[in-house]
Design a protein around this motif. Structure first.
Motif, PDB file in Angstrom:
ATOM      1  N   THR A 183       0.819  -1.218   0.000  1.00 22.47           N
ATOM      2  CA  THR A 183       0.000   0.000   0.000  1.00 22.47           C
ATOM      3  C   THR A 183       0.851   1.266   0.000  1.00 22.47           C
ATOM      4  OG1 THR A 183      -0.189  -0.158   2.423  1.00 22.47           O
ATOM      5  CG2 THR A 183      -1.978  -1.098   1.098  1.00 22.47           C
ATOM      6  N   ASP A 184       2.074   1.171   0.491  1.00 19.58           N
ATOM      7  CA  ASP A 184       2.937   2.352   0.509  1.00 19.58           C
ATOM      8  C   ASP A 184       3.624   2.593  -0.831  1.00 19.58           C
ATOM      9  OD1 ASP A 184       2.276   2.788   3.110  1.00 19.58           O
ATOM     10  OD2 ASP A 184       4.194   2.187   3.978  1.00 19.58           O
ATOM     11  N   SER A 185       3.817   1.539  -1.608  1.00 14.84           N
ATOM     12  CA  SER A 185       4.634   1.673  -2.819  1.00 14.84           C
ATOM     13  C   SER A 185       3.857   1.514  -4.124  1.00 14.84           C
ATOM     14  CB  SER A 185       5.773   0.647  -2.792  1.00 14.84           C
ATOM     15  OG  SER A 185       5.255  -0.685  -2.777  1.00 14.84           O
ATOM     16  N   THR A 186       2.574   1.177  -4.040  1.00 15.87           N
ATOM     17  CA  THR A 186       1.771   1.007  -5.252  1.00 15.87           C
ATOM     18  C   THR A 186       0.445   1.750  -5.100  1.00 15.87           C
ATOM     19  OG1 THR A 186       0.488  -0.948  -4.585  1.00 15.87           O
ATOM     20  CG2 THR A 186       2.722  -1.327  -5.429  1.00 15.87           C
ATOM     21  N   PRO A 187      -0.235   2.058  -6.209  1.00 17.52           N
ATOM     22  CA  PRO A 187      -1.515   2.760  -6.130  1.00 17.52           C
ATOM     23  C   PRO A 187      -2.705   1.825  -5.901  1.00 17.52           C
ATOM     24  CG  PRO A 187      -0.898   2.496  -8.422  1.00 17.52           C
ATOM     25  CD  PRO A 187       0.247   1.929  -7.610  1.00 17.52           C
ATOM     26  N   VAL A 188      -2.479   0.653  -5.330  1.00 19.70           N
ATOM     27  CA  VAL A 188      -3.561  -0.298  -5.110  1.00 19.70           C
ATOM     28  C   VAL A 188      -4.697   0.367  -4.330  1.00 19.70           C
ATOM     29  CG1 VAL A 188      -2.533  -1.167  -2.963  1.00 19.70           C
ATOM     30  CG2 VAL A 188      -4.130  -2.599  -4.217  1.00 19.70           C
ATOM     31  N   ASP A 189      -5.930   0.048  -4.690  1.00 12.83           N
ATOM     32  CA  ASP A 189      -7.109   0.581  -4.002  1.00 12.83           C
ATOM     33  C   ASP A 189      -7.258  -0.161  -2.674  1.00 12.83           C
ATOM     34  OD1 ASP A 189      -9.793   0.956  -3.075  1.00 12.83           O
ATOM     35  OD2 ASP A 189     -10.352   1.653  -5.060  1.00 12.83           O
ATOM     36  N   ALA A 190      -6.985   0.533  -1.574  1.00 12.44           N
ATOM     37  CA  ALA A 190      -6.986  -0.115  -0.265  1.00 12.44           C
ATOM     38  C   ALA A 190      -8.380  -0.575   0.152  1.00 12.44           C
ATOM     39  CB  ALA A 190      -6.406   0.832   0.787  1.00 12.44           C
ATOM     40  N   THR A 191      -9.411   0.159  -0.241  1.00  7.55           N
ATOM     41  CA  THR A 191     -10.774  -0.229   0.106  1.00  7.55           C
ATOM     42  C   THR A 191     -11.167  -1.523  -0.610  1.00  7.55           C
ATOM     43  OG1 THR A 191     -11.433   2.069   0.485  1.00  7.55           O
ATOM     44  CG2 THR A 191     -13.183   0.476   0.087  1.00  7.55           C
ATOM     45  N   THR A 192     -10.835  -1.618  -1.888  1.00  5.23           N
ATOM     46  CA  THR A 192     -11.093  -2.851  -2.624  1.00  5.23           C
ATOM     47  C   THR A 192     -10.307  -4.010  -2.028  1.00  5.23           C
ATOM     48  OG1 THR A 192     -11.527  -1.649  -4.686  1.00  5.23           O
ATOM     49  CG2 THR A 192     -10.916  -3.965  -4.883  1.00  5.23           C
ATOM     50  N   LEU A 193      -9.068  -3.746  -1.675  1.00  2.06           N
ATOM     51  CA  LEU A 193      -8.238  -4.781  -1.052  1.00  2.06           C
ATOM     52  C   LEU A 193      -8.868  -5.263   0.246  1.00  2.06           C
ATOM     53  CD1 LEU A 193      -5.545  -6.333  -1.207  1.00  2.06           C
ATOM     54  CD2 LEU A 193      -4.488  -4.428   0.039  1.00  2.06           C
ATOM     55  N   ALA A 194      -9.398  -4.340   1.038  1.00  2.17           N
ATOM     56  CA  ALA A 194     -10.066  -4.710   2.290  1.00  2.17           C
ATOM     57  C   ALA A 194     -11.264  -5.614   2.027  1.00  2.17           C
ATOM     58  CB  ALA A 194     -10.500  -3.459   3.048  1.00  2.17           C
ATOM     59  N   ASP A 195     -12.071  -5.257   1.029  1.00  4.28           N
ATOM     60  CA  ASP A 195     -13.246  -6.069   0.692  1.00  4.28           C
ATOM     61  C   ASP A 195     -12.832  -7.484   0.269  1.00  4.28           C
ATOM     62  OD1 ASP A 195     -15.134  -4.151   1.229  1.00  4.28           O
ATOM     63  OD2 ASP A 195     -15.211  -3.401  -0.829  1.00  4.28           O
ATOM     64  N   GLU A 196     -11.787  -7.562  -0.543  1.00 10.55           N
ATOM     65  CA  GLU A 196     -11.354  -8.864  -1.044  1.00 10.55           C
ATOM     66  C   GLU A 196     -10.775  -9.725   0.069  1.00 10.55           C
ATOM     67  OE1 GLU A 196     -10.397  -7.578  -5.666  1.00 10.55           O
ATOM     68  OE2 GLU A 196      -8.770  -7.624  -4.204  1.00 10.55           O
ATOM     69  N   LEU A 197      -9.999  -9.128   0.968  1.00  6.13           N
ATOM     70  CA  LEU A 197      -9.460  -9.894   2.096  1.00  6.13           C
ATOM     71  C   LEU A 197     -10.576 -10.326   3.045  1.00  6.13           C
ATOM     72  CD1 LEU A 197      -6.235  -7.806   2.781  1.00  6.13           C
ATOM     73  CD2 LEU A 197      -6.344 -10.132   1.847  1.00  6.13           C
ATOM     74  N   ALA A 198     -11.595  -9.487   3.193  1.00  8.22           N
ATOM     75  CA  ALA A 198     -12.746  -9.873   4.017  1.00  8.22           C
ATOM     76  C   ALA A 198     -13.468 -11.062   3.391  1.00  8.22           C
ATOM     77  CB  ALA A 198     -13.703  -8.690   4.179  1.00  8.22           C
ATOM     78  N   ALA A 199     -13.560 -11.091   2.064  1.00 10.70           N
ATOM     79  CA  ALA A 199     -14.192 -12.219   1.375  1.00 10.70           C
ATOM     80  C   ALA A 199     -13.375 -13.496   1.582  1.00 10.70           C
ATOM     81  CB  ALA A 199     -14.329 -11.915  -0.116  1.00 10.70           C
TER      82      ALA A 199
ATOM     83  N   LEU B  24      -8.460 -18.732  -5.731  1.00 14.34           N
ATOM     84  CA  LEU B  24      -8.882 -17.344  -5.577  1.00 14.34           C
ATOM     85  C   LEU B  24      -8.623 -16.473  -6.801  1.00 14.34           C
ATOM     86  CD1 LEU B  24      -7.541 -16.665  -1.955  1.00 14.34           C
ATOM     87  CD2 LEU B  24      -9.832 -17.386  -2.618  1.00 14.34           C
ATOM     88  N   GLY B  25      -7.814 -16.971  -7.726  1.00 11.59           N
ATOM     89  CA  GLY B  25      -7.368 -16.145  -8.840  1.00 11.59           C
ATOM     90  C   GLY B  25      -8.461 -15.487  -9.641  1.00 11.59           C
ATOM     91  N   GLU B  26      -9.610 -16.130  -9.788  1.00 12.37           N
ATOM     92  CA  GLU B  26     -10.693 -15.554 -10.576  1.00 12.37           C
ATOM     93  C   GLU B  26     -11.741 -14.851  -9.712  1.00 12.37           C
ATOM     94  OE1 GLU B  26     -12.370 -18.513 -13.068  1.00 12.37           O
ATOM     95  OE2 GLU B  26     -10.530 -18.870 -14.222  1.00 12.37           O
ATOM     96  N   GLN B  27     -11.512 -14.837  -8.396  1.00  9.41           N
ATOM     97  CA  GLN B  27     -12.496 -14.246  -7.492  1.00  9.41           C
ATOM     98  C   GLN B  27     -12.057 -12.895  -6.937  1.00  9.41           C
ATOM     99  OE1 GLN B  27     -14.167 -17.089  -4.601  1.00  9.41           O
ATOM    100  NE2 GLN B  27     -13.029 -18.704  -5.639  1.00  9.41           N
ATOM    101  N   ILE B  28     -10.745 -12.702  -6.761  1.00 14.29           N
ATOM    102  CA  ILE B  28     -10.231 -11.460  -6.196  1.00 14.29           C
ATOM    103  C   ILE B  28      -9.054 -10.980  -7.035  1.00 14.29           C
ATOM    104  CG2 ILE B  28     -10.987 -12.003  -3.852  1.00 14.29           C
ATOM    105  CD1 ILE B  28      -8.172 -12.880  -3.181  1.00 14.29           C
TER     106      ILE B  28
END
Length: 271
Positions: free
Chosen positions: A20-36, A69-73
């Motif tokens: 999250t510090d070095s890339t523009p990854v969407d942290a909110t989307t990442l949170a949703d996917e990890l919650a899934a 998980l590859g096709e889900q998140i």
């Protein structure tokens, strides 16, 4: 969590921070996917046991994560979980707890990015106090027979437009997916996690009367000196508190009158 699991969680958090510090990854989307992923691992006991089996090759387990998980998140979330299963875990449930913590942490990263992390910390504390003080609300949110959708709707009524989006997301996830946690324990864990993102401790300060700005600053400065890091104060007022004030930092509880404790803290600072 202890032993190998603690080390594995620390490594996973470092990976999330680096991502999250070095890339523009969407942290909110990442949170949703990890919650899934948390929900999936909680439900699929056999899968999480395979992924934490120390007798299985780490790369083979990472490959299984990619296939499942590859096709889900998204790719970033897949890479994080794949890295986690390469580590050694003391129990299969520790892996689920760790993925859940990373989901919460990602939401806090999103709050930090939009400048609302301090507000989220305070809102979590205040809402926890509201829940604790209302038997009716606590019962509604902890009712195991209530529909998940109904709880989420109630929380949206209470928090929607009144709290930061990250606060509502974190609280909704805690209430609708408690996984055996108490509301109190869940809120404590969230506020500690938010403080750690800021590299600071949290002190829950309960006083018989409201503290003045000067008293709050003196107390924060003294605690920072005592603990060697910045300390965020969560303030509450209870006229019946013994000794005038109680300060809780983690598992340590400090009691005493406001004047005595502040004077003692000042002496510690001077020493």
């Amino acid at each position: 969590m202890n032993g190998a699991s603690r080390e594995a969680l620390a490594a996973a958090r470092e990976s999330l921070t680096a991502l999250t510090d070095s890339t523009p990854v969407d942290a909110t989307t990442l949170a949703d996917e990890l919650a899934a992923v948390t929900t999936l691992l909680e439900r699929e006991v056999s899968l999480r046991r395979v992924l934490t089996d120390p007798a299985r090759d780490g790369e083979a387990k990472a490959g299984l994560v990619t296939r499942v998980l590859g096709e889900q998140i998204g790719g970033p979330a897949v890479d994080l979980v794949a890295g986690m299963v390469r580590s050694r875990w003391s129990s299969s449930r520790d892996l689920v707890d760790a993925v859940e913590e990373l989901a919460d942490y990602a939401d806090l990263v999103a709050a930090e990015r939009d400048g609302s992390l301090d507000d989220v910390e305070d809102e979590l504390f205040r809402f926890a106090r509201t829940v604790t003080s209302s038997t009716e609300l606590r019962s509604a949110l902890s009712d195991r027979t209530a529909r998940t959708e109904a709880k989420a709707a109630l929380l949206h009524t209470l928090l929607g437009g009144r709290a930061r989006p990250a606060t509502e997301r974190l609280v909704t996830r805690l209430v609708t997916q408690p996984r055996g946690r108490s509301l109190e324990g869940g809120f404590d864990a969230l506020t500690r996690l938010a403080a750690e993102r800021r590299n600071r401790s949290v002190a829950v300060v309960t006083s018989a009367v409201p503290l003045s700005d000067r008293q709050r600053q003196r107390l924060a400065d003294a605690l920072a000196t005592m603990y060697g890091r910045q300390v965020h104060l969560n303030l509450d007022v209870d006229p019946e508190v013994l000794g005038g004030i109680t300060v809780r930092v983690g598992d340590e509880v400090i009691n005493g009158s406001i004047a005595d404790r502040l004077d003692d803290a000042q002496r510690r600072m001077a020493g």
